[in-house]
Design an enzyme around this catalytic site. Sequence first.
Site, PDB file in Angstrom:
ATOM      1  N   ASP A  83       0.892  -1.243  -0.192  1.00 53.07           N
ATOM      2  CA  ASP A  83       0.070  -0.149  -0.074  1.00 53.07           C
ATOM      3  C   ASP A  83       0.829   1.216   0.034  1.00 53.07           C
ATOM      4  O   ASP A  83       0.399   2.248  -0.594  1.00 53.07           O
ATOM      5  CB  ASP A  83      -0.816  -0.011   1.373  1.00 53.07           C
ATOM      6  CG  ASP A  83      -2.003  -0.880   1.157  1.00 53.07           C
ATOM      7  OD1 ASP A  83      -2.054  -1.624   0.316  1.00 53.07           O
ATOM      8  OD2 ASP A  83      -3.237  -0.495   1.902  1.00 53.07           O
ATOM      9  N   VAL A 166      -5.187   4.627  -0.106  1.00 51.55           N
ATOM     10  CA  VAL A 166      -4.950   3.280  -0.834  1.00 51.55           C
ATOM     11  C   VAL A 166      -5.601   2.180  -0.003  1.00 51.55           C
ATOM     12  O   VAL A 166      -5.159   2.311   1.326  1.00 51.55           O
ATOM     13  CB  VAL A 166      -3.453   2.928  -1.091  1.00 51.55           C
ATOM     14  CG1 VAL A 166      -3.068   1.597  -1.817  1.00 51.55           C
ATOM     15  CG2 VAL A 166      -2.649   4.019  -1.865  1.00 51.55           C
ATOM     16  N   CYS A 167      -6.322   1.615  -0.501  1.00 52.02           N
ATOM     17  CA  CYS A 167      -6.733   0.215   0.159  1.00 52.02           C
ATOM     18  C   CYS A 167      -7.863   0.590   1.111  1.00 52.02           C
ATOM     19  O   CYS A 167      -8.687   1.691   1.042  1.00 52.02           O
ATOM     20  CB  CYS A 167      -5.487  -0.624   0.378  1.00 52.02           C
ATOM     21  SG  CYS A 167      -6.267  -2.051   1.146  1.00 52.02           S
ATOM     22  N   THR A 168      -7.533   0.177   2.386  1.00 55.95           N
ATOM     23  CA  THR A 168      -8.437   0.350   3.517  1.00 55.95           C
ATOM     24  C   THR A 168      -7.711   1.792   4.247  1.00 55.95           C
ATOM     25  O   THR A 168      -8.193   2.192   5.245  1.00 55.95           O
ATOM     26  CB  THR A 168      -8.232  -0.588   4.528  1.00 55.95           C
ATOM     27  OG1 THR A 168      -7.005  -0.909   5.113  1.00 55.95           O
ATOM     28  CG2 THR A 168      -8.827  -1.851   4.098  1.00 55.95           C
ATOM     29  N   THR A 186     -12.409   1.840  -2.284  1.00 60.47           N
ATOM     30  CA  THR A 186     -11.456   1.373  -1.074  1.00 60.47           C
ATOM     31  C   THR A 186     -11.389  -0.246  -1.372  1.00 60.47           C
ATOM     32  O   THR A 186     -11.652  -0.911  -2.451  1.00 60.47           O
ATOM     33  CB  THR A 186     -12.105   1.639   0.126  1.00 60.47           C
ATOM     34  OG1 THR A 186     -11.178   1.162   1.200  1.00 60.47           O
ATOM     35  CG2 THR A 186     -13.596   1.041   0.454  1.00 60.47           C
TER      36      THR A 186
END
Lengths: 293, 293
Positions: A83, A166-168, A186
């Site tokens: 991430d 990024v992502c969570t 997400t």
Amino acid sequence: MKNIISLLFVSVFIFSCSDKKDGKNPLPKIEELSSQDSLLKNQLPDTITGENHSMIMDMILGKPKYQIKSIGILVYDGVNDLDFMGPRYVFGQSGVRPKLIALKPGTFKTVMGVEIVPDVVYDSIDHLDILVIPGGFKGTIETSYDEKLLAWIRMIDKTTIYTSSVCTGGWILGATGLLKGKKASTNWYREEEFLKKYGALPGDERYTKDGKYWTSAGVTAGMDMAIAIINENWGEKYAQGVMLDMEYDPAPPIQGGTPDNTGWLVKWMMKSMYDAGVNPLIDSLEQFKKINK
Amino acid sequence: MKNIISLLFVSVFIFSCSDKKDGKNPLPKIEELSSQDSLLKNQLPDTITGENHSMIMDMILGKPKYQIKSIGILVYDGVNDLDFMGPRYVFGQSGVRPKLIALKPGTFKTVMGVEIVPDVVYDSIDHLDILVIPGGFKGTIETSYDEKLLAWIRMIDKTTIYTSSVCTGGWILGATGLLKGKKASTNWYREEEFLKKYGALPGDERYTKDGKYWTSAGVTAGMDMAIAIINENWGEKYAQGVMLDMEYDPAPPIQGGTPDNTGWLVKWMMKSMYDAGVNPLIDSLEQFKKINK
């Protein structure tokens, strides 16, 4: 292309040697170029030298949309390795050295257990042109309840040209309230539920741009998003240079990478296991929040 | 899935809570499953519990081809950030903690300047089931002339089930002589020349498998290769679990990532700049080698 640019400075004295050895390093013949590049080529000198290299880079790559002078990537115990390292690598080629911004002094450990030395602690930073908030798992959930950090993110966001997650990492950015009413992406895991929790609208994309807010899907989507920001701010030729440096022509060996492309049992197993870690942690943090209100 | 597995142990006591909260976590209905998964489902209990989770994982994921007990990734000053962090992340889900194996004690710095704490120094390691040799730029060339390290790699290779290189890590693996007569992939930059130098045959693939030797193209190709090794040794469902965890469904924002997909001027610029760094360094190292023969 940071390392490439530094190389160019090295080349000031090197080209004389390599000239002797390999002869000149001529520009491509006109017939090898696209019509657009041919026009450009006519304005370029025949060889790169120590004197003309930065001019040639400017002519080939063009000027960025905004002059980016500071890039910061949030890091914390339990941050997902890719991430932050994906965007760290991509933005590391922008000519600005991205700072890894930690919650506290000392090293931090990624979700996979890699120990890394950050550049600075967040409370010493009061301005960033680009902010990147990476995700992870339990450490990300805990970080999304850190009110002092959330206040810092809101403060930094007032100074940014691009604010991204990024992502969570979207769970942290979402917890600041900055995603309210905005389209966002997400991680696939309980995506709709978490976007709703933060008042964001589903972007349903690999990465979503809503004004200056860029948010990506899980882990590897952060690389696609970072390259897209390079493409938007530094231009297509710059992005192509970064992608060639990364040899980024991905070829996953099998189908997968999204819930829809993944077998039901594997999908069920993964969600069950994430739930097992996430549910009790969120319960206890919400409990603590209530008690301390 | 290392973190997932650890999560499962956590789940021993957690599922009781989440059961209360969310009710049971039932397996999918038969009609939601592929015929193959349906057969499997009939043999599975209805819910995951602390007692049956590892059995369920084994039933869903199956057993690996080889029991992998040790994974080592070589790291050094100037190693490419993603060359090693990609495989580190992918193999970190294998249930074995990959070791970052350094050339000397203390932290090392990636080609992009990230400072990282390695797990161990190479001369204390005498066996690995999987060896990964990542690439980089100048640091990689220097490392490929380190005769003591090359001897260690040859010794470790005698013990491996998989020996692999990422990107210009093939220049280090090639320098050991282990790629002689083998098909191999490496970074796009002067690929043919370097493969020839080490007596390897062009694999012309994103990653190439020749017996137990796996070699990948540049930087991000190391992720594809690592997932392919997971797929080969741990099976397709395991690889699908890893890919879902990484949300690895890549979508580069623009065309690029290979010389053929990159505009001539950008390609020319990149190669010229790499040449400016590589040529004088190789010249001086070859000079030194001659003098010390």
